[in-house]
Scaffold this active site. Structure first.
Site, PDB file in Angstrom:
ATOM      1  N   HIS A 191       4.120  -3.884  -2.796  1.00 38.85           N
ATOM      2  CA  HIS A 191       4.804  -2.811  -2.070  1.00 38.85           C
ATOM      3  C   HIS A 191       4.840  -3.090  -0.573  1.00 38.85           C
ATOM      4  CE1 HIS A 191       0.581  -1.199  -1.956  1.00 38.85           C
ATOM      5  NE2 HIS A 191       0.935  -0.827  -0.738  1.00 38.85           N
ATOM      6  N   ASP A 220       1.966  -5.287  -8.697  1.00 41.25           N
ATOM      7  CA  ASP A 220       1.897  -5.045  -7.257  1.00 41.25           C
ATOM      8  C   ASP A 220       1.319  -6.265  -6.526  1.00 41.25           C
ATOM      9  OD1 ASP A 220       2.089  -3.846  -4.810  1.00 41.25           O
ATOM     10  OD2 ASP A 220       0.675  -2.224  -5.214  1.00 41.25           O
ATOM     11  N   GLY A 299      -3.034   1.352   5.410  1.00 40.33           N
ATOM     12  CA  GLY A 299      -3.229   0.128   6.172  1.00 40.33           C
ATOM     13  C   GLY A 299      -4.120  -0.870   5.463  1.00 40.33           C
ATOM     14  N   SER A 301      -3.743  -1.551   2.309  1.00 42.55           N
ATOM     15  CA  SER A 301      -2.949  -2.122   1.232  1.00 42.55           C
ATOM     16  C   SER A 301      -2.915  -3.646   1.290  1.00 42.55           C
ATOM     17  CB  SER A 301      -1.511  -1.603   1.304  1.00 42.55           C
ATOM     18  OG  SER A 301      -1.366  -0.405   0.607  1.00 42.55           O
ATOM     19  N   SER A 316      -3.943  -1.796  -4.082  1.00 40.37           N
ATOM     20  CA  SER A 316      -2.634  -1.234  -4.390  1.00 40.37           C
ATOM     21  C   SER A 316      -2.496   0.176  -3.841  1.00 40.37           C
ATOM     22  CB  SER A 316      -2.398  -1.234  -5.906  1.00 40.37           C
ATOM     23  OG  SER A 316      -1.171  -0.610  -6.238  1.00 40.37           O
TER      24      SER A 316
END
Length: 346
Positions: A191, A220, A299, A301, A316
């Site tokens: 993402h 992801d 942040g 991720s 994720s």
């Protein structure tokens, strides 16, 4: 003839099969938790006689849920601790399929929890009105195979505008440095890669990597190729100039003690509480995730989930934050991302 003894990772894999940044850009210590050591003798269990397993830190043993005395004896002979379960893995898998077919509602997630021998469904604060009615109708027909857990926060991707590896106003965290066809790449969340073509190590800085592959939803993960001249050690940054070398990728197991690093909250620790989790983000469904008790915030991720020198997952999303207890976070397994992209740790 003595039984060959192996680590908990090998045993758990066997149970599952039987049951059916500096630029030097480094991901943001710990030695791998060895887990219990038991012989491998669990072949022969089926999805009808097994129901999952987890590592119990208190006893230092693998606990395997089973149905029937024969399965119980096989687990005990393997050196693990058997526990009689009410529902088989096949029954719980059928429950998960019904949820996927009829209740893939944004703001929900589910995972099979071997500790309670049920599918645990999480519904966040956005699941109200007709969505909540639909979820209740579906889960009520599934009986005791499912339990619903409401949370007061939102289940969301952990992306933000501001720090770590940047793409315009998007901020994510570098996961792991990898190689493909002899060339250096980085792994992060899909993402993140979906919205960023060119990555920088600081906001407005020079490009250090370009996205080549990005998958989200469904899975992801994203793969970005470093530009020439960027250092790319296979390590996780711990702060204070210290690093944890990363030498391999490994599957997670239930009960595993893990650490996560991210550009917002730094290094945090917790435990794996579920495997093959399904999360229904607003953008779509993601399956096959690792569920943990490690907190995370926007942040973080894409950041690394690891156990000593082993790369486990990529951050994720999740619910909650690092200010209050009770957070749940979800991770894309690294071995699957490597296999899909043709990359390797290095």
């Amino acid at each position: 003839m003595k039984n060959r003894r192996v680590s908990v990772r090998a045993v758990l894999a066997g149970v599952a099969a039987a049951a059916l940044a500096v630029v030097t850009l480094v991901p943001q210590q710990a030695q791998a938790s060895p887990g219990p050591v038991v012989p491998t003798a669990l072949a022969g269990l089926t999805a009808l006689t097994a129901a999952g397993s987890y590592y119990d830190e208190g006893s230092g043993r693998l606990v395997a849920d089973v149905l029937g005395r024969d399965a119980e004896e096989a687990v005990r002979a393997a050196g693990a601790l058997p526990r009689q379960a009410r529902f088989s893995r096949a029954r719980l898998d059928a429950t998960r399929q019904v949820l996927s077919d009829r209740a893939a509602i944004p703001g929900t997630a589910w995972v099979t929890d071997p500790r309670v021998n049920r599918v645990v469904v999480t519904a966040d604060s956005t699941v109200t009105g007709d969505r909540l009615t639909r979820l209740n109708e579906v889960t009520s027909k599934l009986g005791d195979t499912v339990t619903v857990r409401r949370i007061g926060t939102r289940l969301t991707r952990m992306i933000a505008g501001g720090d770590a590896i940047w793409g315009g106003s998007a901020r994510c965290s570098l996961g792991f440095n990898v190689v493909k066809d002899g060339q250096p790449y980085l792994l992060t969340a899909g993402h993140c890669g979906n919205v960023v073509a060119n990555w920088t190590a600081e906001k407005g800085g020079p490009v250090v990597a370009t996205t080549r592959t990005s998958v989200f939803p469904g899975h992801d993960y994203s793969l970005a190729k470093f530009v020439p001249g960027v250092e790319h050690p296979s390590a996780v940054t711990l702060g204070g100039g210290r690093t944890q070398p990363i030498t391999r990728a490994a599957p997670a197991y239930n009960g595993e003690s893990v650490r996560r690093s991210g550009s917002t909250t730094g290094v945090r620790s917790g435990r794996v509480t579920g495997l093959d989790a399904t999360v229904n983000y607003q953008e779509g469904q993601v399956t096959g995730l690792i569920e943990t008790t490690v907190c995370a915030e926007p942040g973080d991720s894409g950041g690394p989930l690891y156990d000593g020198d082993a790369a486990i997952g990529l951050t994720s999303g999740g619910s909650g934050d690092c200010k209050l207890p009770g957070a749940k976070t979800y991770y894309q397994p690294v071995p699957e991302a490597l296999a899909a992209t043709g990359a390797a740790i290095g």
